[in-house]
Design an enzyme around this catalytic site. Structure first.
Site, PDB file in Angstrom:
ATOM      1  N   GLY A  12       0.822  -1.210   0.000  1.00  0.00           N
ATOM      2  CA  GLY A  12       0.000   0.000   0.000  1.00  0.00           C
ATOM      3  C   GLY A  12       0.854   1.257   0.000  1.00  0.00           C
ATOM      4  O   GLY A  12       2.029   1.241  -0.385  1.00  0.00           O
ATOM      5  N   CYS A 129       2.703   7.077  13.681  1.00  0.00           N
ATOM      6  CA  CYS A 129       3.158   8.349  13.099  1.00  0.00           C
ATOM      7  C   CYS A 129       3.148   9.452  14.156  1.00  0.00           C
ATOM      8  O   CYS A 129       4.083  10.244  14.256  1.00  0.00           O
ATOM      9  CB  CYS A 129       2.292   8.729  11.901  1.00  0.00           C
ATOM     10  N   SER A 160      -4.999  11.240   3.874  1.00  0.00           N
ATOM     11  CA  SER A 160      -3.776  10.443   4.026  1.00  0.00           C
ATOM     12  C   SER A 160      -4.004   9.205   4.882  1.00  0.00           C
ATOM     13  O   SER A 160      -3.096   8.381   5.031  1.00  0.00           O
ATOM     14  CB  SER A 160      -2.663  11.288   4.655  1.00  0.00           C
ATOM     15  N   ALA A 161      -5.191   9.089   5.472  1.00  0.00           N
ATOM     16  CA  ALA A 161      -5.490   7.961   6.357  1.00  0.00           C
ATOM     17  C   ALA A 161      -6.183   6.864   5.564  1.00  0.00           C
ATOM     18  O   ALA A 161      -7.357   6.986   5.217  1.00  0.00           O
ATOM     19  CB  ALA A 161      -6.364   8.416   7.521  1.00  0.00           C
ATOM     20  N   GLY A 162      -5.461   5.811   5.269  1.00  0.00           N
ATOM     21  CA  GLY A 162      -6.026   4.695   4.529  1.00  0.00           C
ATOM     22  C   GLY A 162      -6.809   3.769   5.443  1.00  0.00           C
ATOM     23  O   GLY A 162      -6.979   4.034   6.639  1.00  0.00           O
ATOM     24  N   PRO A 163      -7.290   2.651   4.906  1.00  0.00           N
ATOM     25  CA  PRO A 163      -8.092   1.719   5.709  1.00  0.00           C
ATOM     26  C   PRO A 163      -7.333   1.155   6.901  1.00  0.00           C
ATOM     27  O   PRO A 163      -7.918   0.929   7.964  1.00  0.00           O
ATOM     28  CB  PRO A 163      -8.470   0.617   4.708  1.00  0.00           C
ATOM     29  N   GLY A 164      -6.021   0.942   6.749  1.00  0.00           N
ATOM     30  CA  GLY A 164      -5.236   0.421   7.864  1.00  0.00           C
ATOM     31  C   GLY A 164      -5.218   1.380   9.037  1.00  0.00           C
ATOM     32  O   GLY A 164      -5.419   0.989  10.190  1.00  0.00           O
ATOM     33  N   ARG A 166      -7.399   3.770   9.704  1.00  0.00           N
ATOM     34  CA  ARG A 166      -8.752   3.898  10.258  1.00  0.00           C
ATOM     35  C   ARG A 166      -9.133   2.681  11.101  1.00  0.00           C
ATOM     36  O   ARG A 166      -9.793   2.813  12.134  1.00  0.00           O
ATOM     37  CB  ARG A 166      -9.755   4.115   9.126  1.00  0.00           C
ATOM     38  N   ASN A 168      -7.126   0.919  12.788  1.00  0.00           N
ATOM     39  CA  ASN A 168      -6.231   0.805  13.943  1.00  0.00           C
ATOM     40  C   ASN A 168      -6.257   2.023  14.865  1.00  0.00           C
ATOM     41  O   ASN A 168      -5.304   2.260  15.597  1.00  0.00           O
ATOM     42  CB  ASN A 168      -4.790   0.587  13.462  1.00  0.00           C
TER      43      ASN A 168
END
Length: 314
Positions: A12, A129, A160-164, A166, A168
């Site tokens: 990703g 992050c 910038s926040a992908g499914p991972g 969100r 987590n």
């Protein structure tokens, strides 16, 4: 010293950006494999174009690759849930693991604070992050005076926040809070993440608040500036947004885990702009993770190379 071959699990945004950083800037590490689960992913396609061996069969596909025998370090850029299996599989083959998920199986590592402390650990966790951006500041304050309580707010562009990320969110806050204490040195820590939906997207911004007793404010400010400079060594877009602020708290305030407290509140405002190697510049939250992971891997690779050299000499 021959560069150490590495694999990236997760094709990703984070995995792809990390791959490009290694290809462009790797000194003691070089790409050995890119691993994904979606044969149509942009990350795997880009890796193929760049000449990196790929598999779309996940961790099992990595084990089956002819290049696997040369892999010494693997980055996991998938999810906290998947990491436990990945780690167990890689440990069985004596591969060092650098974990970019909030799984926190291994010790927390923030390169500017404790990069040299866990070089022999089989698994290293890169916190989050928000942790990579803010824990160095907590540690800087703690180097001058005890920090009774530290609270950080990480604001990142929703885009910038992908499914991972969100999926987590809970792990993000829990992992970051623990690392504020164990790495940053605060007696109590708390982390908050904000997904900012603004358009156009804003770059990552972080606020760090530390509650301390009366202390030398000039020494604290100097320590913060020194830490910012150290961070810029591997995250050039990391900067202090304004001067360090000091507020005296004379009326007791209730601090979680500590109760009514007075003292001095130190507030530091930061922003992190990405290097835009693959991700947009506003995604400083992702850039700081990949930059920290590469910095960590360089140290581990050096340690592995030194150990190999000593073994050969004896």
């Amino acid at each position: 010293m021959k560069p150490c071959k590495v694999a990236i699990i997760g094709s990703g945004n984070i995995g792809t950006d990390l791959m490009i950083k290694i290809l462009r800037h790797g000194k003691h590490v070089e790409m050995g494999a890119m691993v994904g689960i979606d044969p149509t992913s942009e990350g795997l396609a880009r890796a193929t174009r760049l000449g990196v061996p790929v598999t779309a069969a996940g961790i099992d596909g990595l084990l089956a690759m002819p290049e696997f025998g040369e892999i010494r370090i693997a980055f996991d850029a998938t999810s906290a849930g998947a990491h436990a299996r990945h780690n167990a599989t890689l440990q069985a083959h004596n591969v060092r693991v650098i974990d970019l998920t909030p799984a926190a199986i291994g010790p927390y590592v923030v390169p500017s604070v404790n990069a040299g402390e866990h070089l022999d650990a089989p698994n290293l966790n890169m916190v989050t992050c928000g942790g990579q951006a803010t824990i160095p500041i907590v540690a800087a304050v703690a180097s001058v005076t005890p920090v009774h309580y530290a609270e950080i707010v990480a604001s990142i562009a929703s885009k910038s926040a992908g499914p991972g990320t969100r999926d987590n969110i809970d792990e993000f806050t829990e992992t970051t809070s623990r690392a504020i204490e164990s790495v940053g040195g605060a007696r109590r820590g708390k982390a908050i993440i904000v997904l900012n939906p603004a358009e156009p997207p804003l770059i990552m911004r972080d606020t760090v608040c530390c509650l301390i007793d009366e202390a030398d404010t000039a020494a604290i400010e100097a320590a913060v500036h020194a830490m910012v400079e150290r961070m810029q060594g591997y995250v050039p877009g990391y900067r202090l947004k304004q001067r360090v602020q000091f507020d005296r708290i004379d009326t007791p305030v209730n601090v979680p885990g500590l109760g009514p407290t007075t003292g001095l509140k130190v507030t530091v405002f930061l922003e992190v702009e990405g290097a835009a190697h693959y991700l947009p510049a506003y995604a400083g939250n992702l850039d700081i993770m990949t930059s920290a992971a590469l910095a960590c891997a360089e140290r581990v690779a050096q340690a592995l190379g030194n150990h190999h050299a000593l073994s050969a000499a004896s």
